[in-house]
Design a protein around this motif. Structure first.
Motif, mmCIF file in Angstrom:
data_model
loop_
_atom_site.group_PDB
_atom_site.id
_atom_site.type_symbol
_atom_site.label_atom_id
_atom_site.label_comp_id
_atom_site.label_asym_id
_atom_site.label_seq_id
_atom_site.Cartn_x
_atom_site.Cartn_y
_atom_site.Cartn_z
ATOM 1 N N ILE A 101 0.811 -1.217 0.000
ATOM 2 C CA ILE A 101 0.000 0.000 0.000
ATOM 3 C C ILE A 101 0.847 1.271 0.000
ATOM 4 O O ILE A 101 0.348 2.332 -0.355
ATOM 5 C CB ILE A 101 -1.018 0.017 1.162
ATOM 6 N N ILE A 102 2.114 1.168 0.340
ATOM 7 C CA ILE A 102 3.003 2.334 0.313
ATOM 8 C C ILE A 102 3.511 2.591 -1.110
ATOM 9 O O ILE A 102 3.461 3.705 -1.612
ATOM 10 C CB ILE A 102 4.200 2.152 1.279
ATOM 11 N N THR A 103 3.987 1.537 -1.766
ATOM 12 C CA THR A 103 4.575 1.690 -3.106
ATOM 13 C C THR A 103 3.562 1.459 -4.233
ATOM 14 O O THR A 103 3.888 1.688 -5.391
ATOM 15 C CB THR A 103 5.737 0.697 -3.300
ATOM 16 N N ALA A 104 2.353 0.974 -3.894
ATOM 17 C CA ALA A 104 1.307 0.639 -4.875
ATOM 18 C C ALA A 104 1.787 -0.432 -5.853
ATOM 19 O O ALA A 104 1.412 -0.450 -7.016
ATOM 20 C CB ALA A 104 0.827 1.883 -5.620
ATOM 21 N N LEU A 105 2.616 -1.357 -5.365
ATOM 22 C CA LEU A 105 3.176 -2.412 -6.212
ATOM 23 C C LEU A 105 2.434 -3.723 -5.989
ATOM 24 O O LEU A 105 2.386 -4.249 -4.878
ATOM 25 C CB LEU A 105 4.666 -2.595 -5.910
ATOM 26 N N TYR A 106 1.848 -4.261 -7.062
ATOM 27 C CA TYR A 106 1.207 -5.576 -7.060
ATOM 28 C C TYR A 106 2.252 -6.605 -7.455
ATOM 29 O O TYR A 106 2.985 -6.420 -8.421
ATOM 30 C CB TYR A 106 0.051 -5.601 -8.063
ATOM 31 N N THR A 107 2.321 -7.724 -6.725
ATOM 32 C CA THR A 107 3.270 -8.782 -7.045
ATOM 33 C C THR A 107 2.565 -10.131 -7.000
ATOM 34 O O THR A 107 1.932 -10.463 -5.999
ATOM 35 C CB THR A 107 4.446 -8.793 -6.033
ATOM 36 N N LYS A 108 2.678 -10.881 -8.073
ATOM 37 C CA LYS A 108 2.187 -12.259 -8.072
ATOM 38 C C LYS A 108 3.262 -13.096 -7.399
ATOM 39 O O LYS A 108 4.405 -13.142 -7.854
ATOM 40 C CB LYS A 108 1.911 -12.736 -9.496
ATOM 41 N N LEU A 109 2.906 -13.788 -6.322
ATOM 42 C CA LEU A 109 3.887 -14.542 -5.545
ATOM 43 C C LEU A 109 3.936 -16.022 -5.899
ATOM 44 O O LEU A 109 4.974 -16.656 -5.758
ATOM 45 C CB LEU A 109 3.575 -14.399 -4.048
ATOM 46 N N HIS A 110 2.790 -16.577 -6.313
ATOM 47 C CA HIS A 110 2.745 -18.018 -6.589
ATOM 48 C C HIS A 110 1.601 -18.340 -7.539
ATOM 49 O O HIS A 110 0.503 -17.824 -7.376
ATOM 50 C CB HIS A 110 2.558 -18.801 -5.280
ATOM 51 N N ASP A 111 1.888 -19.183 -8.523
ATOM 52 C CA ASP A 111 0.851 -19.734 -9.399
ATOM 53 C C ASP A 111 0.476 -21.107 -8.853
ATOM 54 O O ASP A 111 1.341 -21.993 -8.749
ATOM 55 C CB ASP A 111 1.385 -19.901 -10.832
ATOM 56 N N PHE A 112 -0.788 -21.308 -8.498
ATOM 57 C CA PHE A 112 -1.223 -22.615 -8.012
ATOM 58 C C PHE A 112 -1.292 -23.610 -9.165
ATOM 59 O O PHE A 112 -1.463 -23.234 -10.330
ATOM 60 C CB PHE A 112 -2.587 -22.501 -7.317
ATOM 61 N N ASP A 113 -1.123 -24.913 -8.845
ATOM 62 C CA ASP A 113 -1.180 -25.970 -9.842
ATOM 63 C C ASP A 113 -1.635 -27.264 -9.168
ATOM 64 O O ASP A 113 -1.997 -27.265 -7.997
ATOM 65 C CB ASP A 113 0.169 -26.150 -10.545
ATOM 66 N N GLU A 114 -1.579 -28.384 -9.910
ATOM 67 C CA GLU A 114 -2.035 -29.665 -9.355
ATOM 68 C C GLU A 114 -1.233 -30.091 -8.130
ATOM 69 O O GLU A 114 -1.769 -30.698 -7.217
ATOM 70 C CB GLU A 114 -1.971 -30.777 -10.412
ATOM 71 N N GLN A 115 0.056 -29.783 -8.088
ATOM 72 C CA GLN A 115 0.907 -30.203 -6.975
ATOM 73 C C GLN A 115 0.765 -29.301 -5.745
ATOM 74 O O GLN A 115 0.878 -29.775 -4.622
ATOM 75 C CB GLN A 115 2.385 -30.252 -7.400
ATOM 76 N N THR A 116 0.564 -28.013 -5.955
ATOM 77 C CA THR A 116 0.543 -27.078 -4.814
ATOM 78 C C THR A 116 -0.866 -26.650 -4.433
ATOM 79 O O THR A 116 -1.032 -25.812 -3.551
ATOM 80 C CB THR A 116 1.373 -25.820 -5.137
ATOM 81 N N GLY A 117 -1.851 -27.239 -5.069
ATOM 82 C CA GLY A 117 -3.233 -26.854 -4.791
ATOM 83 C C GLY A 117 -3.744 -25.951 -5.895
ATOM 84 O O GLY A 117 -2.977 -25.345 -6.633
ATOM 85 N N GLN A 118 -5.048 -25.885 -6.014
ATOM 86 C CA GLN A 118 -5.636 -25.072 -7.064
ATOM 87 C C GLN A 118 -6.934 -24.448 -6.590
ATOM 88 O O GLN A 118 -7.592 -24.954 -5.698
ATOM 89 C CB GLN A 118 -5.861 -25.901 -8.320
ATOM 90 N N ARG A 119 -7.239 -23.290 -7.165
ATOM 91 C CA ARG A 119 -8.472 -22.548 -6.907
ATOM 92 C C ARG A 119 -8.721 -22.315 -5.421
ATOM 93 O O ARG A 119 -9.682 -22.820 -4.858
ATOM 94 C CB ARG A 119 -9.630 -23.264 -7.572
ATOM 95 N N PRO A 120 -7.854 -21.547 -4.755
ATOM 96 C CA PRO A 120 -8.025 -21.290 -3.321
ATOM 97 C C PRO A 120 -9.372 -20.638 -3.027
ATOM 98 O O PRO A 120 -9.865 -19.836 -3.813
ATOM 99 C CB PRO A 120 -6.866 -20.358 -2.984
ATOM 100 N N LYS A 121 -9.952 -20.995 -1.889
ATOM 101 C CA LYS A 121 -11.298 -20.541 -1.549
ATOM 102 C C LYS A 121 -11.374 -19.829 -0.203
ATOM 103 O O LYS A 121 -12.452 -19.652 0.333
ATOM 104 C CB LYS A 121 -12.272 -21.727 -1.520
ATOM 105 N N SER A 122 -10.255 -19.466 0.374
ATOM 106 C CA SER A 122 -10.307 -18.793 1.673
ATOM 107 C C SER A 122 -9.345 -17.623 1.698
ATOM 108 O O SER A 122 -8.507 -17.469 0.824
ATOM 109 C CB SER A 122 -9.952 -19.765 2.799
ATOM 110 N N GLN A 123 -9.477 -16.831 2.741
ATOM 111 C CA GLN A 123 -8.553 -15.722 2.915
ATOM 112 C C GLN A 123 -7.212 -16.244 3.406
ATOM 113 O O GLN A 123 -7.113 -17.353 3.923
ATOM 114 C CB GLN A 123 -9.115 -14.708 3.901
ATOM 115 N N VAL A 124 -6.196 -15.437 3.225
ATOM 116 C CA VAL A 124 -4.866 -15.731 3.757
ATOM 117 C C VAL A 124 -4.816 -15.150 5.166
ATOM 118 O O VAL A 124 -5.299 -14.044 5.404
ATOM 119 C CB VAL A 124 -3.771 -15.085 2.867
ATOM 120 N N ILE A 125 -4.254 -15.910 6.099
ATOM 121 C CA ILE A 125 -4.091 -15.415 7.473
ATOM 122 C C ILE A 125 -2.631 -15.499 7.865
ATOM 123 O O ILE A 125 -1.882 -16.306 7.325
ATOM 124 C CB ILE A 125 -4.959 -16.194 8.482
#
Length: 135
Positions: A101-125
């Motif tokens: 929110i300071i730099t207004a920079l969006y970063t994609k951190l991880h692409d989900f797939d069959e091995q790491t899970g797919q279509r997340p349905k909850s918030q991150v905590i």
């Protein structure tokens, strides 16, 4: 001696009132997501003040960055917001992202797939160990 203490107390009280007045007069900023709409009709990250005014889109989602966020609140860790999208990304199975929110920079951190899970349905905590979790 009593007069001096009374004056010190009075000055302290006046300073507290001034601080509270200034703090209450400031608008707070809230961030959230929509699951559709925006330039690409794939959802946005937005900010608004505590009155619901001054609504501003700060990021438009797209197929590469992830699409259709909105399964819960964004997780704020020291001014960096974390969240997930349901679809989009390299594998079209959702992404984990951050928005500073300071730099207004969006970063994609991880692409989900069959091995790491797919279509997340909850918030991150953030857990007490400082790590982020989601499902």
């Amino acid at each position: 001696m009593k007069l001096k203490k009374l004056m010190q107390y009075g000055i302290f009280l006046i300073l507290q009132i001034v601080i509270l007045t200034v703090a209450q007069g400031q608008n707070m900023v809230f961030y959230g997501t929509t699951s559709s709409g925006g330039l690409n009709n794939q959802g946005v990250i937005f900010k608004t003040d505590n009155n619901g005014e001054n609504y501003t889109v700060v990021h438009d989602f797209n197929a590469e960055d992830g699409m259709r966020p909105g399964y819960g609140n964004l997780c704020n860790v020291n001014g960096v917001l974390y969240g997930t999208t349901d679809i989009g990304g390299v594998n079209n199975m959702g992404v984990l992202f951050s928005y500073n929110i300071i730099t207004a920079l969006y970063t994609k951190l991880h692409d989900f797939d069959e091995q790491t899970g797919q279509r997340p349905k909850s918030q991150v905590i953030q857990a007490s160990n400082g790590k982020l979790y989601g499902t």
